[in-house]
Design an enzyme around this catalytic site. Structure first.
Site, PDB file in Angstrom:
ATOM      1  CE  LYS A 103      16.065 -62.592 -17.404  1.00 22.05           C
ATOM      2  NZ  LYS A 103      17.258 -63.427 -17.673  1.00 22.05           N
ATOM      3  CG  HIS A 120      15.845 -69.921 -26.415  1.00 20.67           C
ATOM      4  ND1 HIS A 120      17.139 -69.558 -26.140  1.00 20.67           N
ATOM      5  CD2 HIS A 120      15.817 -70.209 -27.728  1.00 20.67           C
ATOM      6  CE1 HIS A 120      17.854 -69.605 -27.247  1.00 20.67           C
ATOM      7  NE2 HIS A 120      17.074 -70.006 -28.232  1.00 20.67           N
TER       8      HIS A 120
HETATM    9  C1  LIG Z   1      24.120 -61.264 -22.338  1.00 24.24           C
HETATM   10  C2  LIG Z   1      23.029 -60.300 -22.480  1.00 24.24           C
HETATM   11  C3  LIG Z   1      21.752 -60.620 -22.036  1.00 24.24           C
HETATM   12  C4  LIG Z   1      21.426 -61.929 -21.337  1.00 24.24           C
HETATM   13  O1  LIG Z   1      21.613 -61.763 -19.961  1.00 24.24           O
HETATM   14  P1  LIG Z   1      21.081 -62.877 -18.911  1.00 24.24           P
HETATM   15  O2  LIG Z   1      21.698 -62.441 -17.631  1.00 24.24           O
HETATM   16  O3  LIG Z   1      21.621 -64.179 -19.376  1.00 24.24           O
HETATM   17  O4  LIG Z   1      19.612 -62.803 -18.913  1.00 24.24           O
HETATM   18  C5  LIG Z   1      20.751 -59.678 -22.179  1.00 24.24           C
HETATM   19  N1  LIG Z   1      20.996 -58.483 -22.734  1.00 24.24           N
HETATM   20  C6  LIG Z   1      22.218 -58.127 -23.162  1.00 24.24           C
HETATM   21  C7  LIG Z   1      22.437 -56.781 -23.752  1.00 24.24           C
HETATM   22  C8  LIG Z   1      23.276 -59.021 -23.060  1.00 24.24           C
HETATM   23  O5  LIG Z   1      24.486 -58.672 -23.501  1.00 24.24           O
END
Ligand SMILES: *Cc1c(COP(=O)(O)O)cnc(C)c1O
Length: 814
Positions: free
Chosen positions: A555, A358
């Protein structure tokens, strides 16, 4: 062949009021006339649970009778969210339940909101596991998810004076209607001690034992009667601890001893993409893996005479390296407990395991000190050493005499304190290793795993992530779902490629009008949620610009803040220009020990306080932070977003799944050429996405050539003004130096994630976003095109690829 519909489930929709009343009386124990929304949540849950329980028994019976090949999905995290609405969706009872609740003067939404989230995960990795369970059940793949029944899930986030506060998440405090305790299913898990070799046979003289007790959660399939299982393990002190207490009367000591065992399943480590590295964490990993391996071996031996054919009937998948100790554990069980010869066991192991990586970031790769492993799992360490010796013998034949090659490949990092490299154990023990987007999988074999790929090129593959359309469209966005149903029919839920047909409608004025009405209603709903959680009023007529995900430097939420401050200063400088009103929405948790991430959260609040209260700005710009991001908060945010911020430094975001949820709900993406953004671009078309910034090779080249962030600061006046304002305390007048350190990570700390290098491109691209938003029909056509192109990002597609290419299983074989 589909399973037969049970008569009760055919009738339940007409009798749901009666069923709710019965459960209020018999299960919840309240007078229906006095039922609170919470009582109703429990009663409706029990109605659904009863239906699913029957389907579950039928599925299990059928799979056992068929001696089905099964997937065992091992994951430290399952970010499930709420269950009720999803369960009703799977039973096709959502409408009936909503109707039934009118008698109690309640809406289904209000009732379903009473359920706490099952937040047994940090972020994307845990949510991926949850989407996969949904898809495995839905496409009919015999499957078990295995994890830990944490007493406390992901911490709840509150904000006080702009700072993150963390509170425990006692999600099981009031019980949950969704788990089935399996009193009969319990396995001993051992720790510590030493290994004795008697006539060449190893005997693990362990020092401690804890019982792993099974608690099952239902995982309903959609459009099928199949129900899969998420089996979570709870740590319970072995019975003799209590007995000793009884005998000696030393209750305090016994209680503390009991706690020492039971704390294994108490709490989820709240780290996202950085390993915790604590002894308790290693014990958690081994605890759930050992129990799961014992469980799958017991199941196999119920259906087959020996373990010789284990690999033909079980595919064990490692969700990241957290369960990697499973490779050594299966070897231990086969060789030590079932007297299988090493070579035969090793072959079975390799054919059974597969592993998903990952992350590429070196600091995120899990390693354990050899000394700690020796202390907690002495027999496993021996097994790892033997695996390593045989592997390095093989590797040496590929490049005779190249000791640096062997040192890089070794399962043991010999530099400094010796450490076990869990990713290496996972690769060596698996027949397939996958990344989670095309770019990420390519980078894996080019960078961190290139030596392994030189030995085993065919072992590495790609499985681009996906999300379940049941939760992220059907459940989260009833407005858009209704529009899709009336335009395309309801088949998209199980065949998301049908969204392609929307393309023909993208310029259809009537369809655009309906599409925009849905978005507008979702924005009103989101604005209400923002007002409830932050007290800030935002206008649904502004552009909703959304960045929701864990707070992490890679990010680049900070880059987003730099743009907000840039815009703030530009509006002040030019108040009468034709500004497109914007609401910038953040949500996300920072790991409790991650100082920089917490500082970014504080900065977002401080900038928000200044911008939102500046009368010269009005509705032209608002900045809000929605607290306690989790699955349920995400379900409210995704449908209301216009713009999706996916702005990680190219080469750092393995895939992203938030990007998929947002585009599926009609947001346009502003993003870098990173992770699955690239595949989103390929599927929606270059003209329907805003890509900016350095690409991965350019990032690599810039770093190679000696990146100097100060050059960008000096040469970009707007950037200089923004950084000076933040560092100088314009947004923290009560403590002017509050963000000096944060800004210094950019100017003097090397700006590891190249915010300054991408700033100009980002700000220019944000101006293009404004230009398009000024043309509602053009924007809408692109938003529709985004939805139309998202079919491939269904987790059903992902799971079918895993089934075919990694697990060697046929969906719907039963
Ligand atoms: C989808 C999701 C993530 C992942 O978000 P990314 O933008 O891909 O990092 C993290 N937390 C929650 C609660 C999600 O639903």
């Amino acid at each position: 062949m589909p399973l037969r519909l049970t008569p009760s489930s055919a009738n339940i929709s007409t009798n749901i009021q009666a069923a709710i009343t019965q459960h209020l009386l018999n299960t919840v124990g309240v007078n229906p006339a006095d039922a609170t929304p919470n009582d109703l949540m429990l009663a409706v849950s029990h109605v659904a649970r009863q239906q699913l329980s029957q389907r579950w028994v039928e599925t299990q019976t059928r799979e056992a009778a068929a001696k089905a090949r099964r997937v065992v999905y091992l994951s430290m995290e399952f970010l499930m969210g709420r269950t009720l609405s999803n369960a009703l969706g799977a039973l096709e009872l959502r409408g009936a339940a909503a109707e039934g609740l009118t008698q109690f003067a309640q809406t289904l939404e209000n009732v379903a909101d009473r359920e706490p989230d099952a937040a047994l995960g940090n972020g994307g990795l845990g949510r991926l596991a949850a989407c996969f369970l949904d898809s495995m059940a839905t496409v009919g793949l015999p499957s078990f998810g295995y994890g830990i029944r944490y007493e406390y899930g992901m911490f709840a986030q509150d904000i006080q004076n702009g700072a993150q506060m963390e509170y425990p998440d006692p999600w099981l405090e009031n019980g949950t209607p969704w788990e089935f305790p399996r009193a009969d299913i319990s396995y001993p898990v051992h720790f510590g001690g030493w290994v004795e070799h008697v006539n060449g046979s190893p005997i693990w003289r362990h020092a401690g034992e804890v019982a792993a007790k099974a608690y099952d959660m239902v995982v309903p399939g959609h459009g099928t009667e199949k129900v899969s299982t998420l089996r979570l393990w709870k740590a319970v002190a072995p019975a003799h601890i209590d007995l000793n207490a009884f005998n000696t009367g030393d209750y305090a000591r016994a209680a503390s001893l009991k706690n020492e065992y039971e704390n294994i399943s108490w709490v989820l480590y709240p780290n996202d993409s950085t390993p915790a590295g604590r002894e308790l964490r290693l014990k958690q990993e081994y605890f759930f893996v050992s129990a799961s391996v014992q469980d799958l071996v017991a199941r196999h031996l119920r259906e087959h005479p020996s373990l010789d054919n284990l690999a033909e009937h079980v595919a064990i998948h490692l969700n990241d390296t957290h369960p990697a100790i499973g490779v050594a554990e299966l070897m231990r069980v086969l060789c030590d407990e079932h007297a299988m010869p090493w070579d035969k066991a090793w072959k079975i192991c390799g054919n059974t395991f597969s592993y998903t990586n990952h992350t590429l970031m070196p600091e995120a790769l899990e390693t354990w000190p050899v000394g700690l492993m020796q202390h907690v799992l002495p027999r496993h360490l021996e097994i790892i050493f033997r695996i390593n010796k045989e592997f390095l013998d093989l590797a040496a034949t590929h490049r005779p005499g190249d000791n640096a090659f062997l040192a890089r490949l070794s399962l043991i990092d010999e530099q400094g304190e010796r450490r076990v490299r869990m990713a290496h154990l996972s690769i060596v023990g698996s027949h397939k290793v996958n990344g989670v987007s095309a770019l990420h999988s390519e980078l894996l074999v080019q960078t961190i795993f290139s030596d392994f790929a030189s030995i085993w090129p065919d072992r590495f593959t790609n499985m681009t992530n996906g999300v379940t359309p049941r939760r992220w469209l059907a459940q989260a966005n009833p407005g858009l779902s209704g529009l899709l149903d009336s335009t395309l029919g309801s088949g998209w839920r199980l065949d998301l490629d049908q969204l392609q047909k929307l393309k023909a409608k993208k310029d259809d004025a009537a369809f655009q009008k309906s599409f925009m009405a849905v978005k507008r209603a979702n924005k009103v709903r989101l604005a209400e949620a923002i007002a409830r959680s932050t007290g800030i009023q935002v206008s649904p007529d502004s552009l909703f610009d959304v960045q929701v995900k864990r707070i992490h430097e890679y990010k680049r939420q900070l880059l987003n803040v730099l743009h907000v401050v840039t815009r703030y200063q530009a509006i002040l400088a030019n108040p009468h220009a034709d500004w497109v009103p914007r609401t910038v929405i953040f949500a996300g948790k920072a790991a409790s020990s991650y100082v920089t991430a917490k500082s970014i959260i504080r900065l977002i609040h401080d900038v928000g306080t200044v911008v939102n209260n500046d009368p010269r700005i009005g509705d032209k710009l608002k900045l809000v932070f929605m607290p306690n991001y989790g699955v349920s908060v995400a379900e409210t945010i995704m449908p209301g977003a216009d713009l999706s911020e996916q702005i990680s430094t190219a080469g750092t975001e393995a895939s992203g799944t938030g990007n998929m949820k947002l585009a599926l709900n009609g947001a346009l993406t502003i993003g870098t050429d990173d992770g699955a953004n690239i595949e989103i671009r390929q599927n929606v078309g270059d003209d329907n996405i805003f890509i900016f910034g350095l690409k991965t090779p350019e990032v690599q080249a810039l770093k190679q050539s000696g990146y100097q962030p100060m050059r960008y600061y000096e040469n970009t006046p707007a950037l200089k003004a923004v950084l000076d304002a933040i560092a100088g305390g314009q947004f923290s007048p009560d403590e002017p130096g509050r963000y000096r350190a944060l800004v210094d990570t950019l100017l003097w700390g090397g700006d590891h994630y190249l915010l300054l290098a991408d700033y100009a491109s980002y700000v220019a691209t944000q101006a293009q976003v404004d230009d398009l938003y000024r043309q509602p029909a053009a924007w809408c056509a692109k938003a529709i095109t985004n939805v139309a192109g998202m079919g491939v990002f269904s987790s059903d597609r992902t799971i079918r690829e895993y089934a075919q290419q990694i697990w060697h299983m046929a969906p719907d074989a039963l």
